[in-house]
Scaffold this motif. Structure first.
Motif, short mmCIF file in Angstrom:
data_model
loop_
_atom_site.label_atom_id
_atom_site.label_comp_id
_atom_site.label_asym_id
_atom_site.label_seq_id
_atom_site.Cartn_x
_atom_site.Cartn_y
_atom_site.Cartn_z
N TYR A 276 0.86 -1.19 0.00
CA TYR A 276 0.00 0.00 0.00
C TYR A 276 0.89 1.23 0.00
O TYR A 276 1.85 1.31 0.78
N SER A 277 0.57 2.20 -0.86
CA SER A 277 1.39 3.42 -0.92
C SER A 277 0.54 4.62 -1.29
O SER A 277 -0.50 4.48 -1.95
N THR A 278 0.99 5.79 -0.86
CA THR A 278 0.39 7.05 -1.28
C THR A 278 1.49 8.10 -1.39
O THR A 278 2.56 7.95 -0.80
N CYS A 279 1.20 9.17 -2.11
CA CYS A 279 2.11 10.32 -2.13
C CYS A 279 1.57 11.39 -1.17
O CYS A 279 1.62 12.59 -1.45
N SER A 280 1.06 10.92 -0.04
CA SER A 280 0.58 11.79 1.03
C SER A 280 1.32 11.43 2.32
O SER A 280 1.77 10.30 2.48
N LEU A 281 1.43 12.39 3.21
CA LEU A 281 2.05 12.15 4.51
C LEU A 281 1.05 12.30 5.65
O LEU A 281 1.43 12.33 6.81
N ALA A 282 -0.23 12.37 5.30
CA ALA A 282 -1.28 12.50 6.31
C ALA A 282 -1.57 11.14 6.93
O ALA A 282 -1.91 10.20 6.21
N PRO A 283 -1.47 10.98 8.24
CA PRO A 283 -1.77 9.69 8.88
C PRO A 283 -3.17 9.17 8.58
O PRO A 283 -3.40 7.97 8.53
N GLU A 284 -4.12 10.09 8.37
CA GLU A 284 -5.50 9.68 8.06
C GLU A 284 -5.57 8.87 6.77
O GLU A 284 -6.47 8.04 6.60
N GLU A 285 -4.61 9.12 5.86
CA GLU A 285 -4.61 8.42 4.57
C GLU A 285 -3.64 7.24 4.55
O GLU A 285 -3.58 6.51 3.56
N ASN A 286 -2.91 7.07 5.62
CA ASN A 286 -1.85 6.05 5.64
C ASN A 286 -2.01 5.08 6.82
O ASN A 286 -2.59 4.00 6.68
N GLU A 287 -1.49 5.46 7.96
CA GLU A 287 -1.54 4.57 9.12
C GLU A 287 -2.98 4.19 9.50
O GLU A 287 -3.25 3.05 9.89
N GLU A 288 -3.89 5.13 9.37
CA GLU A 288 -5.29 4.84 9.69
C GLU A 288 -5.86 3.77 8.76
O GLU A 288 -6.64 2.91 9.19
N VAL A 289 -5.45 3.80 7.49
CA VAL A 289 -5.92 2.81 6.51
C VAL A 289 -5.35 1.43 6.83
O VAL A 289 -6.06 0.42 6.78
N ILE A 290 -4.07 1.37 7.18
CA ILE A 290 -3.45 0.09 7.54
C ILE A 290 -4.06 -0.45 8.82
O ILE A 290 -4.32 -1.65 8.95
N ASP A 291 -4.32 0.43 9.77
CA ASP A 291 -4.94 0.03 11.03
C ASP A 291 -6.32 -0.59 10.76
O ASP A 291 -6.69 -1.61 11.37
N TYR A 292 -7.05 0.00 9.84
CA TYR A 292 -8.37 -0.54 9.45
C TYR A 292 -8.23 -1.95 8.88
O TYR A 292 -9.00 -2.85 9.23
N LEU A 293 -7.24 -2.15 8.01
CA LEU A 293 -7.03 -3.48 7.42
C LEU A 293 -6.67 -4.50 8.49
O LEU A 293 -7.20 -5.63 8.50
N LEU A 294 -5.79 -4.14 9.40
CA LEU A 294 -5.36 -5.06 10.45
C LEU A 294 -6.52 -5.45 11.37
O LEU A 294 -6.59 -6.59 11.85
N LYS A 295 -7.42 -4.52 11.62
CA LYS A 295 -8.55 -4.79 12.49
C LYS A 295 -9.63 -5.64 11.81
O LYS A 295 -10.47 -6.23 12.49
N ASN A 296 -9.60 -5.67 10.47
CA ASN A 296 -10.66 -6.35 9.73
C ASN A 296 -10.15 -7.51 8.89
O ASN A 296 -10.84 -7.93 7.93
N SER A 297 -8.97 -8.02 9.18
CA SER A 297 -8.41 -9.14 8.42
C SER A 297 -7.34 -9.83 9.25
O SER A 297 -7.04 -9.42 10.37
#
Length: 351
Positions: A276-297
């Motif tokens: 997973y990658s983005t050209c953003s440094l906003a945690p809402e678009e990065n770590e929050e997305v990974i956290d969502y995946l980890l909680k649901n898989s």
């Protein structure tokens, strides 16, 4: 008399057309009249928004000022040599004969910064021939983390304009099967042109909502989710992004990103890798997305190690929100660390 005027008009048009063709050919054959060295001395005169600075200081602490400073410096142009069409040494020799000065990217052997060369890298004969692809070094990182092999089936779920798809094809020596998908017809058209120019044959281009790939459960060995984002990391390339920056856009992008990463993960084989990658440094678009995946898989984050790359770990807490501790294995690439754009990359394995 009328016939003579028409004849004179046609002659002027022919002369004009010849002149245009001559200028185009001259620009291709002699592109070195304008060089980067003049451009690199210029700095952007822009005002970063107060909230942007506050968020950056919260993420970077004392390093924030270095970050603000480099954002005002134009991005050094870079390219990735397309080894499907030419060897690295052959192109380096060819460009050296044209007085180009290249500096190697330490973490990607096909990547080079152009220290001196034509102002427009997209207007050279070598670019038209597909010998290189214009690509920022930070954008080269995601394919390098995918542990690619020739026999694999790979999905690039949001592929346009095709920089990472082309790099994947190159790493896999144009073998295996690569699905390059995008949702909009204009972006698919750009993707098609770029992949044709580099000579990719192992790619199937699709136009569909990336979320529909969840129906291909367990089909792909590797999945790249280079998700659409706010573009916070590309301010050096596009200073207007600093003007457009709006934290209210983060939740909107985050919702789409979560749907895409969930679909990509469902399409992945057990034991397969998703990047997973983005050209953003906003945690809402990065770590929050990974956290969502980890909680649901049952996904597991894997450490990213790339020799020569300077990076910072993912954040595990942001503005009162706590994320999964394994997220510190993700990487944040800041412009001041490698002279690149800003990027976020995470690698997860499916159990």
């Amino acid at each position: 008399m009328v016939h003579q005027r028409r004849s004179n008009t046609r002659n002027r048009q022919r002369s004009s057309n010849c002149s245009v063709r001559s200028r185009v050919l001259n620009a291709i054959n002699n592109p070195l009249k304008i060089r980067f060295k003049t451009r690199r001395r210029m700095k952007y005169n822009m005002e970063l928004k107060r909230e942007f600075k506050e968020r950056s200081r919260e993420l970077l602490g004392s390093e924030a000022e270095d970050y603000f400073q480099i954002l005002r410096e134009p991005l050094t142009n870079a390219l990735r040599i397309n080894t499907l069409k030419i060897t690295i040494n052959a192109l380096k020799k060819r460009l050296k004969n044209k007085d180009w000065e290249l500096k190697p990217v330490p973490f990607c052997k096909q990547g080079y910064w152009v220290e001196s060369g034509p102002m427009k890298l997209g207007s050279t004969l070598e670019h038209f021939l597909g010998y290189y692809y214009i690509q920022d070094p930070a954008s080269m990182i995601p394919p390098l983390t995918m542990d690619l092999r020739e026999e694999q089936k790979v999905l690039d779920i949001a592929a346009s304009p095709g920089s990472k798809t082309g790099q994947i094809v190159s790493i896999m020596n144009d073998e295996g099967l690569i699905i390059a998908n995008d949702v909009r017809i204009d972006r698919v058209s750009i993707l098609k042109i770029n992949l044709q120019r580099i000579g990719a044959r192992s790619v199937v281009i699709t136009r569909r909502n990336g979320m529909n790939y969840k129906k291909m459960t367990g089909f792909f060995d590797r999945v790249l989710v280079d998700a659409p984002c706010s573009g916070e990391g590309v301010i050096r390339k596009n200073p207007y992004a600093a003007v457009q920056w709006n934290p209210n856009s983060f939740p909107k992008f985050s919702r789409v990103q979560k749907k895409l990463i969930k679909a990509g993960y469902q399409a992945l084989k057990p034991g397969g890798l998703l990047v997973y990658s983005t050209c953003s440094l906003a945690p809402e678009e990065n770590e929050e997305v990974i956290d969502y995946l980890l909680k649901n898989s049952d996904a597991e984050v894997e450490q990213i190690k790339i020799k020569g790359l300077k990076s910072k770990p993912g954040v595990t807490e942001w503005q009162g929100e706590k994320y999964h501790k394994e997220i510190n294995k993700c990487i944040r690439v800041y412009p001041q660390d490698n002279n690149t754009e800003g990027f976020f990359v995470c690698k997860v394995r499916k159990r």
